[in-house]
Design a protein around this motif. Structure first.
Motif, PDB file in Angstrom:
ATOM      1  N   GLY A 172       1.048  -0.983   0.251  1.00 39.30           N
ATOM      2  CA  GLY A 172      -0.037  -0.050  -0.190  1.00 39.30           C
ATOM      3  C   GLY A 172       0.428   1.601   0.467  1.00 39.30           C
ATOM      4  N   LEU A 173       0.292   1.405   1.142  1.00 36.99           N
ATOM      5  CA  LEU A 173       1.009   3.294   1.028  1.00 36.99           C
ATOM      6  C   LEU A 173       3.070   3.034   1.237  1.00 36.99           C
ATOM      7  CD1 LEU A 173      -0.927   5.121   3.565  1.00 36.99           C
ATOM      8  CD2 LEU A 173      -1.061   5.318   1.065  1.00 36.99           C
ATOM      9  N   LYS A 174       3.458   2.246   1.597  1.00 39.84           N
ATOM     10  CA  LYS A 174       5.135   2.003   1.523  1.00 39.84           C
ATOM     11  C   LYS A 174       5.611   1.753   0.597  1.00 39.84           C
ATOM     12  CE  LYS A 174       7.807  -0.543   4.955  1.00 39.84           C
ATOM     13  NZ  LYS A 174       7.684  -2.095   5.695  1.00 39.84           N
ATOM     14  N   GLY A 175       4.671   1.358  -0.275  1.00 36.45           N
ATOM     15  CA  GLY A 175       5.009   0.937  -1.954  1.00 36.45           C
ATOM     16  C   GLY A 175       4.804   2.347  -2.483  1.00 36.45           C
ATOM     17  N   ILE A 176       4.126   2.438  -2.508  1.00 42.34           N
ATOM     18  CA  ILE A 176       3.720   4.031  -2.876  1.00 42.34           C
ATOM     19  C   ILE A 176       5.766   5.353  -2.118  1.00 42.34           C
ATOM     20  CG2 ILE A 176       2.194   6.320  -3.126  1.00 42.34           C
ATOM     21  CD1 ILE A 176      -0.078   4.479  -2.639  1.00 42.34           C
TER      22      ILE A 176
ATOM     23  N   LEU B 133      12.793   6.034  -5.123  1.00 44.41           N
ATOM     24  CA  LEU B 133      13.304   5.600  -6.242  1.00 44.41           C
ATOM     25  C   LEU B 133      13.445   7.268  -7.083  1.00 44.41           C
ATOM     26  CD1 LEU B 133      11.848   2.665  -7.233  1.00 44.41           C
ATOM     27  CD2 LEU B 133      13.799   3.063  -6.499  1.00 44.41           C
ATOM     28  N   PHE B 134      12.263   8.064  -7.500  1.00 49.43           N
ATOM     29  CA  PHE B 134      12.878   8.811  -8.321  1.00 49.43           C
ATOM     30  C   PHE B 134      12.912   9.860  -8.057  1.00 49.43           C
ATOM     31  CE2 PHE B 134       9.670   6.339 -10.816  1.00 49.43           C
ATOM     32  CZ  PHE B 134      10.569   6.142 -11.846  1.00 49.43           C
ATOM     33  N   ASN B 135      13.957  10.226  -6.407  1.00 50.48           N
ATOM     34  CA  ASN B 135      14.137  11.367  -6.076  1.00 50.48           C
ATOM     35  C   ASN B 135      13.178  12.160  -5.578  1.00 50.48           C
ATOM     36  OD1 ASN B 135      16.900  10.427  -5.673  1.00 50.48           O
ATOM     37  ND2 ASN B 135      17.599  11.291  -7.637  1.00 50.48           N
ATOM     38  N   GLY B 136      11.766  11.576  -5.726  1.00 53.63           N
ATOM     39  CA  GLY B 136      10.451  12.129  -4.912  1.00 53.63           C
ATOM     40  C   GLY B 136       9.990  12.657  -3.683  1.00 53.63           C
ATOM     41  N   LYS B 137       8.808  12.808  -4.225  1.00 55.69           N
ATOM     42  CA  LYS B 137       8.558  13.756  -2.101  1.00 55.69           C
ATOM     43  C   LYS B 137       6.894  13.120  -2.844  1.00 55.69           C
ATOM     44  CE  LYS B 137       8.257  17.512   0.245  1.00 55.69           C
ATOM     45  NZ  LYS B 137       8.316  18.708   0.314  1.00 55.69           N
ATOM     46  N   LEU B 138       6.842  12.540  -0.867  1.00 53.23           N
ATOM     47  CA  LEU B 138       5.126  12.107  -0.730  1.00 53.23           C
ATOM     48  C   LEU B 138       4.710  12.407   0.810  1.00 53.23           C
ATOM     49  CD1 LEU B 138       2.913  10.204  -1.390  1.00 53.23           C
ATOM     50  CD2 LEU B 138       3.543   8.648  -0.190  1.00 53.23           C
ATOM     51  N   GLU B 139       3.704  13.312   0.432  1.00 52.29           N
ATOM     52  CA  GLU B 139       2.867  13.936   1.288  1.00 52.29           C
ATOM     53  C   GLU B 139       1.749  13.418   1.848  1.00 52.29           C
ATOM     54  OE1 GLU B 139       3.620  17.850   1.681  1.00 52.29           O
ATOM     55  OE2 GLU B 139       5.362  18.163   1.326  1.00 52.29           O
ATOM     56  N   ILE B 140       0.747  12.744   2.329  1.00 53.38           N
ATOM     57  CA  ILE B 140      -0.583  12.337   3.003  1.00 53.38           C
ATOM     58  C   ILE B 140      -0.783  13.093   4.168  1.00 53.38           C
ATOM     59  CG2 ILE B 140      -2.142  10.540   2.956  1.00 53.38           C
ATOM     60  CD1 ILE B 140       0.723   8.624   2.596  1.00 53.38           C
ATOM     61  N   GLN B 141      -2.063  13.834   3.966  1.00 55.66           N
ATOM     62  CA  GLN B 141      -2.895  14.138   5.328  1.00 55.66           C
ATOM     63  C   GLN B 141      -4.312  13.364   4.726  1.00 55.66           C
ATOM     64  OE1 GLN B 141      -3.325  18.519   4.677  1.00 55.66           O
ATOM     65  NE2 GLN B 141      -0.792  18.599   5.053  1.00 55.66           N
ATOM     66  N   SER B 142      -4.790  12.563   6.106  1.00 52.67           N
ATOM     67  CA  SER B 142      -5.439  12.300   5.821  1.00 52.67           C
ATOM     68  C   SER B 142      -6.046  11.511   7.844  1.00 52.67           C
ATOM     69  CB  SER B 142      -5.869  10.719   5.396  1.00 52.67           C
ATOM     70  OG  SER B 142      -7.024  10.207   5.636  1.00 52.67           O
ATOM     71  N   SER B 143      -7.182  11.861   7.998  1.00 56.82           N
ATOM     72  CA  SER B 143      -7.742  11.090   9.308  1.00 56.82           C
ATOM     73  C   SER B 143      -9.317  10.690   8.783  1.00 56.82           C
ATOM     74  CB  SER B 143      -7.488  12.559  10.351  1.00 56.82           C
ATOM     75  OG  SER B 143      -8.898  13.642   9.964  1.00 56.82           O
TER      76      SER B 143
ATOM     77  N   SER C  86       5.563  14.725  -6.070  1.00 53.50           N
ATOM     78  CA  SER C  86       6.428  15.704  -6.170  1.00 53.50           C
ATOM     79  C   SER C  86       7.991  15.379  -6.981  1.00 53.50           C
ATOM     80  CB  SER C  86       6.471  17.361  -5.725  1.00 53.50           C
ATOM     81  OG  SER C  86       7.267  17.863  -5.570  1.00 53.50           O
ATOM     82  N   VAL C  87       8.417  15.611  -7.862  1.00 48.83           N
ATOM     83  CA  VAL C  87       9.430  14.509  -8.398  1.00 48.83           C
ATOM     84  C   VAL C  87      10.201  15.518  -9.186  1.00 48.83           C
ATOM     85  CG1 VAL C  87       9.966  12.300  -9.714  1.00 48.83           C
ATOM     86  CG2 VAL C  87       7.792  12.238  -8.305  1.00 48.83           C
ATOM     87  N   PRO C  88      11.224  15.899  -8.910  1.00 44.75           N
ATOM     88  CA  PRO C  88      12.094  16.940  -9.489  1.00 44.75           C
ATOM     89  C   PRO C  88      12.218  16.107 -10.664  1.00 44.75           C
ATOM     90  CG  PRO C  88      13.396  15.099  -7.983  1.00 44.75           C
ATOM     91  CD  PRO C  88      12.316  14.911  -7.739  1.00 44.75           C
ATOM     92  N   ILE C  89      12.666  16.960 -12.297  1.00 45.36           N
ATOM     93  CA  ILE C  89      12.519  16.748 -13.288  1.00 45.36           C
ATOM     94  C   ILE C  89      13.971  16.024 -13.810  1.00 45.36           C
ATOM     95  CG2 ILE C  89      12.601  17.366 -16.192  1.00 45.36           C
ATOM     96  CD1 ILE C  89       9.942  19.481 -14.724  1.00 45.36           C
ATOM     97  N   GLY C  90      14.052  15.321 -14.766  1.00 41.59           N
ATOM     98  CA  GLY C  90      15.031  14.326 -13.962  1.00 41.59           C
ATOM     99  C   GLY C  90      15.563  13.618 -13.517  1.00 41.59           C
TER     100      GLY C  90
END
Length: 76
Positions: A40-44, A50-60, A70-74
């Motif tokens: 699930g979320l761990k895999g995402i 892997l793409f030097n990106g960032k994942l932010e999650i907000q939920s309750s 967010s993934v940097p171009i290149g």
């Protein structure tokens, strides 16, 4: 349930905000139990990393969920 998804690009990165008006969930509880219920979320998070990106999650519970990828171009 209503889901919104968009793809935004600027000179430095690509961002993908995703949000819904669903039931929401307890993020920490999902991460804690990820071994029992698949990746699930761990895999995402790992795939974004892997793409030097960032994942932010907000939920309750009862508030819906918002993901921001967010993934940097290149991949830099």
């Amino acid at each position: 349930m209503l889901i919104n998804l968009s793809l935004n690009e600027n000179e430095n990165n690509i961002s993908i905000p995703i949000n819904d008006n669903g039931k929401g969930f307890d993020i920490e509880k999902v991460y804690k139990n990820s071994d029992k219920h698949g990746f699930g979320l761990k895999g995402i998070r790992e795939r974004v990393k892997l793409f030097n990106g960032k994942l932010e999650i907000q939920s309750s519970p009862e508030t819906g969920t918002e993901f921001m990828v967010s993934v940097p171009i290149g991949g830099k």
